[in-house]
Design a protein around this motif. Structure first.
Motif, PDB file in Angstrom:
ATOM      1  N   MET A 169      -0.485 -19.852 -26.020  1.00 17.62           N
ATOM      2  CA  MET A 169       0.873 -19.522 -25.627  1.00 17.62           C
ATOM      3  C   MET A 169       1.269 -20.412 -24.457  1.00 17.62           C
ATOM      4  SD  MET A 169       2.192 -15.747 -24.709  1.00 17.62           S
ATOM      5  CE  MET A 169       3.806 -15.463 -24.127  1.00 17.62           C
ATOM      6  N   GLY A 170       2.393 -21.089 -24.564  1.00 21.90           N
ATOM      7  CA  GLY A 170       2.841 -21.998 -23.526  1.00 21.90           C
ATOM      8  C   GLY A 170       3.608 -21.302 -22.421  1.00 21.90           C
ATOM      9  N   GLN A 171       3.890 -22.054 -21.406  1.00 23.30           N
ATOM     10  CA  GLN A 171       4.638 -21.561 -20.263  1.00 23.30           C
ATOM     11  C   GLN A 171       6.113 -21.405 -20.630  1.00 23.30           C
ATOM     12  OE1 GLN A 171       4.312 -24.155 -16.898  1.00 23.30           O
ATOM     13  NE2 GLN A 171       5.471 -22.818 -15.575  1.00 23.30           N
ATOM     14  N   VAL A 172       6.717 -20.297 -20.209  1.00 22.07           N
ATOM     15  CA  VAL A 172       8.146 -20.085 -20.422  1.00 22.07           C
ATOM     16  C   VAL A 172       8.893 -20.827 -19.331  1.00 22.07           C
ATOM     17  CG1 VAL A 172       9.991 -18.369 -20.443  1.00 22.07           C
ATOM     18  CG2 VAL A 172       7.799 -17.859 -21.524  1.00 22.07           C
ATOM     19  N   LEU A 173       9.869 -21.635 -19.705  1.00 28.82           N
ATOM     20  CA  LEU A 173      10.643 -22.408 -18.749  1.00 28.82           C
ATOM     21  C   LEU A 173      11.976 -21.718 -18.503  1.00 28.82           C
ATOM     22  CD1 LEU A 173       9.912 -25.970 -20.145  1.00 28.82           C
ATOM     23  CD2 LEU A 173       8.695 -24.727 -18.354  1.00 28.82           C
ATOM     24  N   ASP A 213       9.552 -25.163 -12.305  1.00 28.21           N
ATOM     25  CA  ASP A 213       8.978 -24.195 -11.368  1.00 28.21           C
ATOM     26  C   ASP A 213       9.532 -22.786 -11.646  1.00 28.21           C
ATOM     27  OD1 ASP A 213       7.832 -22.868  -9.219  1.00 28.21           O
ATOM     28  OD2 ASP A 213       9.126 -23.824  -7.718  1.00 28.21           O
ATOM     29  N   PRO A 214       8.998 -22.088 -12.670  1.00 27.48           N
ATOM     30  CA  PRO A 214       9.528 -20.769 -13.014  1.00 27.48           C
ATOM     31  C   PRO A 214       9.478 -19.764 -11.857  1.00 27.48           C
ATOM     32  CG  PRO A 214       8.034 -21.532 -14.714  1.00 27.48           C
ATOM     33  CD  PRO A 214       7.941 -22.503 -13.573  1.00 27.48           C
ATOM     34  N   ALA A 215       8.390 -19.753 -11.102  1.00 28.97           N
ATOM     35  CA  ALA A 215       8.280 -18.815  -9.969  1.00 28.97           C
ATOM     36  C   ALA A 215       9.327 -19.127  -8.907  1.00 28.97           C
ATOM     37  CB  ALA A 215       6.875 -18.863  -9.374  1.00 28.97           C
ATOM     38  N   GLY A 216       9.537 -20.402  -8.618  1.00 24.46           N
ATOM     39  CA  GLY A 216      10.558 -20.798  -7.654  1.00 24.46           C
ATOM     40  C   GLY A 216      11.956 -20.433  -8.125  1.00 24.46           C
ATOM     41  N   ALA A 217      12.203 -20.570  -9.445  1.00 25.41           N
ATOM     42  CA  ALA A 217      13.512 -20.218 -10.014  1.00 25.41           C
ATOM     43  C   ALA A 217      13.776 -18.722  -9.848  1.00 25.41           C
ATOM     44  CB  ALA A 217      13.571 -20.608 -11.487  1.00 25.41           C
ATOM     45  N   ILE A 218      12.777 -17.900 -10.161  1.00 23.26           N
ATOM     46  CA  ILE A 218      12.943 -16.454 -10.014  1.00 23.26           C
ATOM     47  C   ILE A 218      13.141 -16.095  -8.549  1.00 23.26           C
ATOM     48  CG2 ILE A 218      11.788 -14.223 -10.261  1.00 23.26           C
ATOM     49  CD1 ILE A 218      10.515 -15.367 -12.836  1.00 23.26           C
ATOM     50  N   GLY A 219      12.371 -16.700  -7.652  1.00 20.72           N
ATOM     51  CA  GLY A 219      12.510 -16.428  -6.218  1.00 20.72           C
ATOM     52  C   GLY A 219      13.891 -16.776  -5.693  1.00 20.72           C
ATOM     53  N   LEU A 220      14.408 -17.937  -6.084  1.00 18.11           N
ATOM     54  CA  LEU A 220      15.752 -18.343  -5.650  1.00 18.11           C
ATOM     55  C   LEU A 220      16.803 -17.378  -6.196  1.00 18.11           C
ATOM     56  CD1 LEU A 220      17.734 -20.245  -4.278  1.00 18.11           C
ATOM     57  CD2 LEU A 220      17.655 -21.673  -6.343  1.00 18.11           C
ATOM     58  N   ALA A 221      16.682 -16.994  -7.465  1.00 19.86           N
ATOM     59  CA  ALA A 221      17.636 -16.057  -8.059  1.00 19.86           C
ATOM     60  C   ALA A 221      17.592 -14.703  -7.351  1.00 19.86           C
ATOM     61  CB  ALA A 221      17.358 -15.904  -9.549  1.00 19.86           C
ATOM     62  N   ILE A 222      16.403 -14.228  -6.991  1.00 17.68           N
ATOM     63  CA  ILE A 222      16.281 -12.952  -6.267  1.00 17.68           C
ATOM     64  C   ILE A 222      16.978 -13.045  -4.915  1.00 17.68           C
ATOM     65  CG2 ILE A 222      14.625 -11.464  -5.060  1.00 17.68           C
ATOM     66  CD1 ILE A 222      12.773 -11.876  -7.514  1.00 17.68           C
ATOM     67  N   LEU A 228      18.311 -13.509 -16.539  1.00 20.36           N
ATOM     68  CA  LEU A 228      17.570 -14.770 -16.628  1.00 20.36           C
ATOM     69  C   LEU A 228      17.531 -15.210 -18.077  1.00 20.36           C
ATOM     70  CD1 LEU A 228      14.254 -14.455 -14.573  1.00 20.36           C
ATOM     71  CD2 LEU A 228      16.164 -15.991 -14.119  1.00 20.36           C
ATOM     72  N   SER A 229      17.679 -16.488 -18.310  1.00 19.42           N
ATOM     73  CA  SER A 229      17.552 -17.058 -19.650  1.00 19.42           C
ATOM     74  C   SER A 229      16.466 -18.121 -19.621  1.00 19.42           C
ATOM     75  CB  SER A 229      18.865 -17.702 -20.084  1.00 19.42           C
ATOM     76  OG  SER A 229      19.892 -16.750 -20.115  1.00 19.42           O
ATOM     77  N   ALA A 230      15.701 -18.180 -20.710  1.00 23.17           N
ATOM     78  CA  ALA A 230      14.635 -19.176 -20.817  1.00 23.17           C
ATOM     79  C   ALA A 230      14.982 -20.182 -21.894  1.00 23.17           C
ATOM     80  CB  ALA A 230      13.312 -18.487 -21.141  1.00 23.17           C
ATOM     81  N   ASP A 231      14.271 -21.311 -21.871  1.00 28.21           N
ATOM     82  CA  ASP A 231      14.524 -22.380 -22.837  1.00 28.21           C
ATOM     83  C   ASP A 231      14.200 -21.963 -24.264  1.00 28.21           C
ATOM     84  OD1 ASP A 231      11.757 -22.311 -22.358  1.00 28.21           O
ATOM     85  OD2 ASP A 231      11.549 -24.440 -22.817  1.00 28.21           O
ATOM     86  N   ASN A 232      13.412 -20.907 -24.452  1.00 26.29           N
ATOM     87  CA  ASN A 232      13.041 -20.466 -25.796  1.00 26.29           C
ATOM     88  C   ASN A 232      14.010 -19.426 -26.361  1.00 26.29           C
ATOM     89  OD1 ASN A 232      12.389 -18.182 -24.343  1.00 26.29           O
ATOM     90  ND2 ASN A 232      10.237 -18.171 -24.895  1.00 26.29           N
ATOM     91  N   GLY A 233      15.123 -19.174 -25.673  1.00 24.05           N
ATOM     92  CA  GLY A 233      16.121 -18.226 -26.150  1.00 24.05           C
ATOM     93  C   GLY A 233      15.910 -16.798 -25.693  1.00 24.05           C
ATOM     94  N   ARG A 234      14.795 -16.517 -25.013  1.00 20.76           N
ATOM     95  CA  ARG A 234      14.540 -15.169 -24.503  1.00 20.76           C
ATOM     96  C   ARG A 234      15.394 -14.917 -23.271  1.00 20.76           C
ATOM     97  NH1 ARG A 234       9.925 -12.256 -25.796  1.00 20.76           N
ATOM     98  NH2 ARG A 234      11.203 -10.672 -24.831  1.00 20.76           N
ATOM     99  N   ASN A 235      15.778 -13.655 -23.077  1.00 25.21           N
ATOM    100  CA  ASN A 235      16.612 -13.264 -21.951  1.00 25.21           C
ATOM    101  C   ASN A 235      16.067 -11.977 -21.335  1.00 25.21           C
ATOM    102  OD1 ASN A 235      19.049 -15.155 -22.312  1.00 25.21           O
ATOM    103  ND2 ASN A 235      18.710 -14.316 -24.340  1.00 25.21           N
ATOM    104  N   TRP A 236      16.225 -11.859 -20.043  1.00 24.73           N
ATOM    105  CA  TRP A 236      15.769 -10.683 -19.324  1.00 24.73           C
ATOM    106  C   TRP A 236      16.821 -10.230 -18.329  1.00 24.73           C
ATOM    107  CZ3 TRP A 236      12.921 -15.085 -19.910  1.00 24.73           C
ATOM    108  CH2 TRP A 236      11.734 -14.980 -20.651  1.00 24.73           C
ATOM    109  N   ARG A 237      16.905  -8.941 -18.123  1.00 30.73           N
ATOM    110  CA  ARG A 237      17.682  -8.394 -17.015  1.00 30.73           C
ATOM    111  C   ARG A 237      16.663  -8.163 -15.896  1.00 30.73           C
ATOM    112  NH1 ARG A 237      20.496  -4.885 -19.556  1.00 30.73           N
ATOM    113  NH2 ARG A 237      22.307  -6.227 -19.553  1.00 30.73           N
ATOM    114  N   VAL A 238      16.955  -8.680 -14.725  1.00 32.23           N
ATOM    115  CA  VAL A 238      16.064  -8.546 -13.576  1.00 32.23           C
ATOM    116  C   VAL A 238      16.682  -7.525 -12.627  1.00 32.23           C
ATOM    117  CG1 VAL A 238      14.910  -9.736 -11.676  1.00 32.23           C
ATOM    118  CG2 VAL A 238      15.368 -10.953 -13.822  1.00 32.23           C
ATOM    119  N   HIS A 239      15.907  -6.515 -12.271  1.00 30.12           N
ATOM    120  CA  HIS A 239      16.341  -5.479 -11.336  1.00 30.12           C
ATOM    121  C   HIS A 239      15.661  -5.760  -9.996  1.00 30.12           C
ATOM    122  CE1 HIS A 239      17.908  -3.001 -14.660  1.00 30.12           C
ATOM    123  NE2 HIS A 239      16.886  -3.504 -15.330  1.00 30.12           N
TER     124      HIS A 239
END
Length: 73
Positions: free
Chosen positions: A1-5, A28-37, A47-58
Motif C-alpha cells: 500500500m502506497g503513501q496517500v498524497l 509532506d502529508p503530515a505537514g499538510a495536515i498540520g498546516l490545515a489544522i 481534506l482531499s487526496a490524490d487518489n480521490g479519497r476525502n475526509w472530514r477532519v474534526h
C-alpha cells in the motif's frame, strides 16, 4: 500500500471566518495536515487526496483531531 498524497484542504479560516482552500504538492502529508489544522481549527474542514479519497477532519479546542472518511466526490 502506497503513501496517500494530500492535495487539498477546504474550510473556514479561523482568523477571518472566510471560506478558504489550501493546495499541497503531496510531498509532506503530515505537514499538510498540520498546516490545515492551524489554519482551519478548531472546528471542521475537508481534506482531499490524490487518489480521490476525502475526509472530514474534526479539530478540538486543544488542537487534537480525528478523521472521518466520507468517500469519493
Amino acid at each position: 500500500m502506497g503513501q496517500v498524497l494530500i492535495s487539498k484542504a477546504n474550510g473556514n479560516d479561523r482568523e477571518s471566518g472566510q471560506a478558504s482552500s489550501l493546495e499541497f504538492d503531496g510531498s509532506d502529508p503530515a505537514g499538510a495536515i498540520g498546516l490545515a489544522i492551524r489554519t482551519f481549527g478548531p472546528g471542521e474542514f475537508c481534506l482531499s487526496a490524490d487518489n480521490g479519497r476525502n475526509w472530514r477532519v474534526h479539530v478540538a479546542a486543544d488542537h487534537s483531531w480525528w478523521l472521518e472518511p466520507f468517500g469519493h466526490l
